[in-house]
Design an enzyme around this catalytic site. Structure first.
Site, PDB file in Angstrom:
ATOM      1  N   GLY A   1       4.517   6.700  -1.024  1.00  0.00           N
ATOM      2  CA  GLY A   1       5.800   6.943  -1.514  1.00  0.00           C
ATOM      3  C   GLY A   1       6.054   7.456  -2.638  1.00  0.00           C
TER       4      GLY A   1
ATOM      5  N   THR B   1       7.509  -0.074   4.042  1.00  0.00           N
ATOM      6  CA  THR B   1       7.753   1.446   3.852  1.00  0.00           C
ATOM      7  C   THR B   1       9.183   1.665   2.964  1.00  0.00           C
ATOM      8  OG1 THR B   1       6.774   2.091   5.885  1.00  0.00           O
ATOM      9  CG2 THR B   1       8.135   3.678   4.871  1.00  0.00           C
TER      10      THR B   1
ATOM     11  N   PHE C   1       0.827  -1.068   0.068  1.00  0.00           N
ATOM     12  CA  PHE C   1      -0.084  -0.060  -0.057  1.00  0.00           C
ATOM     13  C   PHE C   1       0.878   1.310   0.007  1.00  0.00           C
ATOM     14  CE2 PHE C   1       0.922  -0.340   4.544  1.00  0.00           C
ATOM     15  CZ  PHE C   1       0.679   1.098   5.176  1.00  0.00           C
ATOM     16  N   LYS C   2       1.912   1.262   0.560  1.00  0.00           N
ATOM     17  CA  LYS C   2       2.972   2.332   0.541  1.00  0.00           C
ATOM     18  C   LYS C   2       3.369   2.725  -0.754  1.00  0.00           C
ATOM     19  CE  LYS C   2       3.831   1.262   5.543  1.00  0.00           C
ATOM     20  NZ  LYS C   2       4.560   0.702   6.573  1.00  0.00           N
ATOM     21  N   ASP C   3       3.198   2.134  -1.674  1.00  0.00           N
ATOM     22  CA  ASP C   3       3.442   2.707  -3.346  1.00  0.00           C
ATOM     23  C   ASP C   3       2.647   3.677  -3.498  1.00  0.00           C
ATOM     24  OD1 ASP C   3       5.508   0.816  -4.198  1.00  0.00           O
ATOM     25  OD2 ASP C   3       3.867  -0.605  -4.653  1.00  0.00           O
TER      26      ASP C   3
END
Length: 433
Positions: free
Chosen positions: A111, A140, A106-108
């Site tokens: 980020g 992350t 999900f951090k794509d």
């Protein structure tokens, strides 16, 4: 838009200052002065809009005063080059699959957005070099490293706890080279996060090099995570399932759920939120007792949630003006042991054929146990189960297919530097850079 510190001892900052600094000078987290509601017309028509169209309207409410429309649109559309489908797992429970980006986590979203926004501000400021410090408990590091890979004028230092991230996760940020340096810290995620926070507070170090953070403490990392809550609602509205929507978020550092709470403040029709914890249940205990007691993190099979002192709790408090009653009214909690997580992955796979990762399992189980009549639940499936290959295969007793994107990372050679959890050693290393 001005940004204030949750500690209220630092001067207000512009978006540019908040993004480039990362953390306020009083160690507080930046919060926007105003959260703008979106017009009712937007919600009336939301099911007919694409993910990118929805995200741009949300981004405009957050960042439109500070970033030219054409630049912001390009950043949003470039960030969201992949889908985030809401997939039905069983009657009235949907998985929001956040693992279709470059690093399958999900951090794509946060980020990639932050990399592009920070790159824009660096060019605007004429800065030669900005150094991004990021602590990771798993995903992350890979999302930030890959989001910033090759971005001119930015060097990323990824700090991760030795032996506490999966092999696939580790390969995703230790094999890149170029402008990415991986530091293998002899300690926990909390130790990594403490090193990053202490670095920002060290005057000598900040005089030596320009520092910022890409953890969810940075507004440019956590605010874009609101995008997919709106898109989840749009997808469920399209199939007539959005009237009593409950969103369950596997929670570690609490940036993800905070972004969802911001969405609710902007008018997103979510009935309530569930914060689902693993054995690191500090927030769950806070909901029960009104006492916040941070403690050292415990290692679990849902390692990205192994956080003993969630940074974004300060933002949750700010959002609800320190009212435990107001927080508990909109957010309920759940907490699960490793054994319960294993049990959930196995049971869901046997009953539905849907394979959960250990984090998503916490979200799925909380909905199974906590949904009321007439409610529809969406849980955030935060990473592809193949990122936790050994764990997941051990639970279901079958081989898990590894997506091509992950296989490509596995072929790389690990390059990392050992680092003590002692701040003096970390500072001495950075002073030589």
């Amino acid at each position: 838009m001005k940004y204030y510190s949750t500690n209220h001892q630092a001067p207000e900052a512009s978006l540019q200052e908040a993004v480039v600094k990362g953390l306020a000078s009083d160690k507080g987290l930046y919060m926007p002065e105003v959260i703008k509601p979106l017009p009712s017309l937007f919600y009336d028509n939301i099911e007919n809009l694409s993910f990118q169209e929805i995200a741009y309207q949300v981004a405009d409410a957050f960042f439109g005063e500070d970033v030219p429309a054409d630049v912001l649109k390009e950043i949003v559309y470039d960030t969201l080059s992949f889908d985030v489908p809401a997939v039905k797992v069983k009657e009235n429970i949907y998985s929001l699959e956040l693992f279709h980006g470059p690093t399958l986590a999900f951090k794509d979203v946060g980020g990639r957005f932050m990399a592009r926004l920070l790159g824009y501000f660096i060019r605007k400021e004429g800065q030669k070099q900005v150094n991004v410090l990021v602590a990771t408990s798993g995903d992350t590091g890979s999302a930030v490293a890959n989001g910033f890979l090759g971005v001119e004028g930015i060097h990323v230092y990824v700090l991760y706890p030795k032996g506490k991230v999966s092999e696939i996760q580790e390969k995703q940020f230790t094999t890149l080279g170029q402008n990415i340096t991986a530091l293998e810290v002899d300690g926990t995620f909390d130790d990594c996060q403490a090193l990053v926070k202490n670095a920002f507070m060290d005057a000598e170090l900040n005089a030596h090099m320009k520092l910022t953070s890409a953890n969810s403490i940075n507004v440019a990392r956590f605010l874009p995570q609101a995008f997919y809550y709106f898109y989840a609602y749009a997808q469920l509205k399209k199939v007539g399932k959005a009237d009593n929507l409950v969103v369950c978020v596997p929670s570690g550092n609490f940036g993800n759920i905070t972004a969802g709470l911001f969405g609710k403040r902007m008018g997103l029709p979510v009935k309530r939120f569930i914060a689902s914890n693993n054995a690191n249940d500090i927030f769950y205990q806070y909901l029960q007792t009104a006492q916040y007691n941070p403690c050292p993190s415990k290692a679990t099979i849902a390692n990205a949630m192994d956080v003993g002192d969630p940074s974004n709790f300060a933002r949750v408090l700010a959002l609800y003006e320190n009212s435990h009653k107001a927080i508990a009214k909109e957010i309920s909690g759940a907490t699960y042991t490793d054994e319960q997580i294993r049990e959930t992955v196995k049971k869901a796979y046997q009953e539905t054929g849907y394979l959960l990762d250990p984090h998503g399992a916490c979200g799925y189980r909380a909905l199974e146990e906590g949904l009321q009549d007439g409610e529809v639940g969406v849980f955030l499936e935060t990473a592809h189960p193949a990122k936790f290959l050994e764990t997941v295969e051990g639970i279901i007793g079958e081989q898990v297919e590894i997506p091509a994107k992950l296989q490509a990372f596995m072929k790389g050679t690990k390059q990392s530097l050992p680092m003590s959890k002692d701040f003096a050693s970390f500072k001495a290393y950075l002073m030589k850079v």
